[in-house]
Structures are given as C-alpha cells and as structure tokens.
Design a protein around this motif. Structure first.
Motif, PDB file in Angstrom:
ATOM      1  N   MET A   1       0.819  -1.194  -0.030  1.00 51.60           N
ATOM      2  CA  MET A   1       0.041   0.101   0.066  1.00 51.60           C
ATOM      3  C   MET A   1       0.776   1.279  -0.062  1.00 51.60           C
ATOM      4  N   ILE A   2       2.142   1.160   0.506  1.00 54.59           N
ATOM      5  CA  ILE A   2       3.010   2.485   0.597  1.00 54.59           C
ATOM      6  C   ILE A   2       4.260   1.907  -0.104  1.00 54.59           C
ATOM      7  N   SER A   3       4.299   2.745  -1.063  1.00 57.05           N
ATOM      8  CA  SER A   3       5.557   2.392  -1.909  1.00 57.05           C
ATOM      9  C   SER A   3       6.711   3.373  -1.619  1.00 57.05           C
ATOM     10  N   LYS A   4       6.547   4.427  -0.993  1.00 63.03           N
ATOM     11  CA  LYS A   4       7.626   5.259  -0.587  1.00 63.03           C
ATOM     12  C   LYS A   4       7.464   5.995   0.859  1.00 63.03           C
ATOM     13  N   MET A   5       8.594   5.737   1.713  1.00 60.19           N
ATOM     14  CA  MET A   5       8.232   6.398   3.034  1.00 60.19           C
ATOM     15  C   MET A   5       8.240   8.044   3.129  1.00 60.19           C
ATOM     16  N   PRO A   6       7.336   8.572   3.929  1.00 59.77           N
ATOM     17  CA  PRO A   6       7.208   9.941   3.941  1.00 59.77           C
ATOM     18  C   PRO A   6       8.645  10.615   4.815  1.00 59.77           C
ATOM     19  N   VAL A   7       9.185   9.674   5.358  1.00 52.36           N
ATOM     20  CA  VAL A   7      10.256  10.157   6.192  1.00 52.36           C
ATOM     21  C   VAL A   7      11.672   9.188   5.900  1.00 52.36           C
ATOM     22  N   THR A   8      12.887   9.733   6.419  1.00 57.13           N
ATOM     23  CA  THR A   8      14.025   8.959   6.310  1.00 57.13           C
ATOM     24  C   THR A   8      14.305   8.442   7.890  1.00 57.13           C
ATOM     25  N   PRO A   9      14.040   7.096   8.197  1.00 54.66           N
ATOM     26  CA  PRO A   9      14.221   6.777   9.425  1.00 54.66           C
ATOM     27  C   PRO A   9      15.690   6.580   9.631  1.00 54.66           C
ATOM     28  N   LEU A  10      15.997   6.722  10.915  1.00 53.04           N
ATOM     29  CA  LEU A  10      17.304   6.636  11.541  1.00 53.04           C
ATOM     30  C   LEU A  10      17.628   5.022  11.863  1.00 53.04           C
ATOM     31  N   LEU A  70       4.172  -3.299   1.954  1.00 51.15           N
ATOM     32  CA  LEU A  70       4.682  -2.133   2.910  1.00 51.15           C
ATOM     33  C   LEU A  70       6.064  -1.512   2.271  1.00 51.15           C
ATOM     34  N   ALA A  71       6.538  -0.389   2.619  1.00 50.93           N
ATOM     35  CA  ALA A  71       7.636   0.281   2.112  1.00 50.93           C
ATOM     36  C   ALA A  71       8.794  -0.549   2.938  1.00 50.93           C
ATOM     37  N   PRO A  72      10.017  -0.957   2.401  1.00 44.95           N
ATOM     38  CA  PRO A  72      10.858  -1.750   3.218  1.00 44.95           C
ATOM     39  C   PRO A  72      11.364  -1.327   4.611  1.00 44.95           C
ATOM     40  N   GLU A  73      11.301  -0.021   4.894  1.00 49.55           N
ATOM     41  CA  GLU A  73      11.536   0.568   6.110  1.00 49.55           C
ATOM     42  C   GLU A  73      10.488   0.336   7.098  1.00 49.55           C
TER      43      GLU A  73
END
Length: 367
Positions: A1-10, A70-73
């Motif tokens: 459902m989500i191809s790209k995360m809205p943030v860059t996680p640490l 889900l996005a990989p993150e």
C-alpha cells in the motif's frame, strides 16, 4: 500500500541507549514495589492478580493482518511478511486492584500476536508470541526512571483503600484534569490517579509511549480505531455512577453483533535529538507520522466471561519483553519493566490454580 516512506528513518544501533549504573538497583526496587501491590490484593482476596492492569474489560480473539506492499522501512520484524496471525487482545485499566469503574484511570490494550518467527528476546525463548503493550495517551506518565518509581510507590499506597474515598478523589481529579485540558495541556499523573475521562474504551487509541526496535529501525507503535463503529465511540461518555462494570458491559454489548477493526501503526524515529530514546515525551508527528502496518480484526464473540478470565487474566502474561529481538524494548524505563513483569507473572503462577503459560493458539473461540 505504501511504496515510499514520507520520512527517512534512523537506523538502529546499540549505542542509541544510555545504560545507567543504578539501573539494576532501581529495577529491583520497582519490582519489589509492584509485588507489594500484588501481595496486598492477594492477602485480601486469596487470588493473585497483576500488580498493574488487574481489571480486564475485554478478552478478545482477533486476527492481525500484516499489510501487503509495505515500504521496506516498514516491513520489519513481525511485519516483514504479509499474512494473517491469530491474536488475543486484553483491554484493562491500570490499577492493581479491582476498582469501581467510577474511579476512572488510563486504559490499556495488550496485544499478543501468536506464532511469530525470529530470534527471541532473552527470557522469552520458550515463547512463540509477540506482545505489544499499550495504554491511552501518547506521553509516558513519568519524566524519568526515578520519577516512575516514585509515582508507582504513590499508586501502591492507594491500593485497596476505601472505595468511597477513591470515588471522591477521582471526581475531584477529573475536574482538575478538565480544567487543564481547556488550557491546552493535560496531566498524565492526574489521569493515572483517577482523573481519566469516563468514555467508551472501544473508542480509545492506545500507544506504546516508549520506543522499541522496528527491525533495522526504531519506532513507537499505536493501535487506533479504524472501523466506523469504533470511531463513533470516540469520546462517547459512559455513566459510571450505577454500574461498577460499565466499561466491561459496554465491550460485551458491542461484540454481541459487531466487528471491530483497528489499525496498528508505526512511528519511525528520524532524529535522536528531537526523538530521544531515553525521553518520555511524544514524538512530533509532523516530523514522522504514524503509518499503518497492519489491521486488527475481531468479530462478534463473548468478549468477556469467567472462562476467558481464567485463561487470560490468570493464565497469560503480557510484557514488552515477550517477543522477538527485532522488537527489543528501548530506553531505561523499558529496561526497568522487565524484572517487574517477570516477578509479577511468577507470583500469579505460583499461587493460582491456573499457571501462567504462553499459548500457541487461542484458548477460546466463539461460545
């Protein structure tokens, strides 16, 4: 459902935590304080109960549906592989004694996802489940581990006090809390002592408040109403003046014919300065929003009865330390809770007819 995360996680690394030399001593004192609550209620009732969250309001069979694409993150830990897992939900309120519902304290939702794969956390090697332990409110009720211990001692001092006194105190605290909220703030401690709003529990959202590993990253989790019938119960007032079990009865009435759907969401850490692991404040959702990783579905069923209470209230434990290493609890307060959970479960298991064990399947079904 989500191809790209809205943030860059640490990315997670062990050095995000700051272990303190006094933690073992504080952990032992915390566990002793929690056991003092259980010992008091056991002496009075002859039945061993949880040191906190003793009163259950719903014991519910559910399914957790891990989302596709889900996005990989986000596809980390138990959320790495799409699919459906059996689960048990326990809805509760925080005190360690069985209080009249007019003494309105924060609510909890403990979710046990069964038969998960992965390297286990130390102490949970004999289990195959993953627990997520959440409460209402995004912010933890104590600013530090020492304050947590102090507040727990304050709560322990109120265990099994005169019920009428508790009801009067709760009424006063709710008025004080209402005044604070009109000023744009709120007090987690006042709510913990009995000033929580008296609303329908199935309209509540629940939060881990403190962080855990999210596989290669770090996250806080939330469970929020998703179906329209749950959303309609948000902030709905309940009358606790006549019925000591009105919260439980509301849950039972709902599940006589309704299906509930919640979203399980992850909020990824993006910045240790603004989202510290050892802090207790809510993380800024503008910097990192909660994103849905799974659906929780529970159909019509007997949502509470004596048989379920024996199986879950007596026979199970829910701990953030029961799970896989990919969801390791983080921060000093989370570390302090490990010993307390272990001793509380052992206390109940040694004294009740039903020992505390880890289920491999749901012990109850419809009927």
């Amino acid at each position: 459902m989500i191809s790209k995360m809205p943030v860059t996680p640490l990315p997670f690394s062990p050095d995000v935590e700051a272990l303190q030399p006094d933690e073992p001593e504080t952990a032992r004192e915390l566990a002793t304080t929690m056991l003092s609550i259980a010992e008091k209620t056991y002496a009075d009732s002859g039945h061993a109960m949880r040191s906190v969250h003793a009163k259950s309001h719903g014991l519910i069979e559910a399914k957790v549906e891990i989302l596709n694409d889900l996005a990989p993150e986000l596809a980390q830990g138990v959320f790495a592989t799409p699919g459906t897992q059996a689960a048990i939900i326990r809805l509760s309120t925080t005190p360690g004694d069985l209080r009249h519902d007019s003494v309105s304290t924060p609510r909890g939702m403990a979710l046990k996802v069964m038969n998960v794969d992965g390297e286990r956390l130390a102490g949970s090697e004999d289990s195959t489940s993953q627990d997520f332990v959440m409460v209402t409110g995004k912010e933890f009720n104590s600013p530090s581990r020492k304050a947590f211990l102090k507040n727990l001692k304050l709560l322990a001092a109120t265990t099994d006090r005169l019920e009428g006194t508790k009801e009067v105190l709760a009424s006063i605290l709710k008025k004080v809390e209402g005044t604070l909220e009109t000023l744009g703030t709120e007090s987690a401690l006042l709510k913990a002592l009995g000033g929580n709003p008296q609303t329908h529990i199935l309209g509540d959202s629940f939060f881990t408040q403190l962080p855990l590993r999210h596989g290669r990253y770090i996250a806080k989790y939330a469970i929020v109403p998703a179906s329209d019938n749950l959303k309609a119960l948000a902030d709905r007032k309940v009358d606790t003046s006549q019925d000591a079990e009105v919260i439980r009865h509301g849950v039972q009435a709902f599940f006589e014919s309704e299906t509930a759907v919640w979203h399980l969401r992850a909020q990824l850490c993006t910045d240790l300065d603004n989202m510290p692991i050892e802090g207790v404040d809510a993380w800024d959702e503008a910097k990192s929003p909660f994103v849905t990783v799974a659906r929780i579905v529970a159909g019509p069923q007997p949502a509470w009865n004596e048989e379920r209470a024996e199986a879950v209230d007596d026979g199970m434990r829910f701990s953030p330390w029961n799970g896989v290493a990919a969801h390791q609890p983080l921060g000093s307060i989370m570390r302090l809770r490990k010993l307390a959970h272990e001793r509380s479960a052992a206390f109940r298991s040694q004294r009740n007819l039903t020992p505390v064990t880890e289920p491999v399947s749901c012990p109850f079904g419809h009927g």
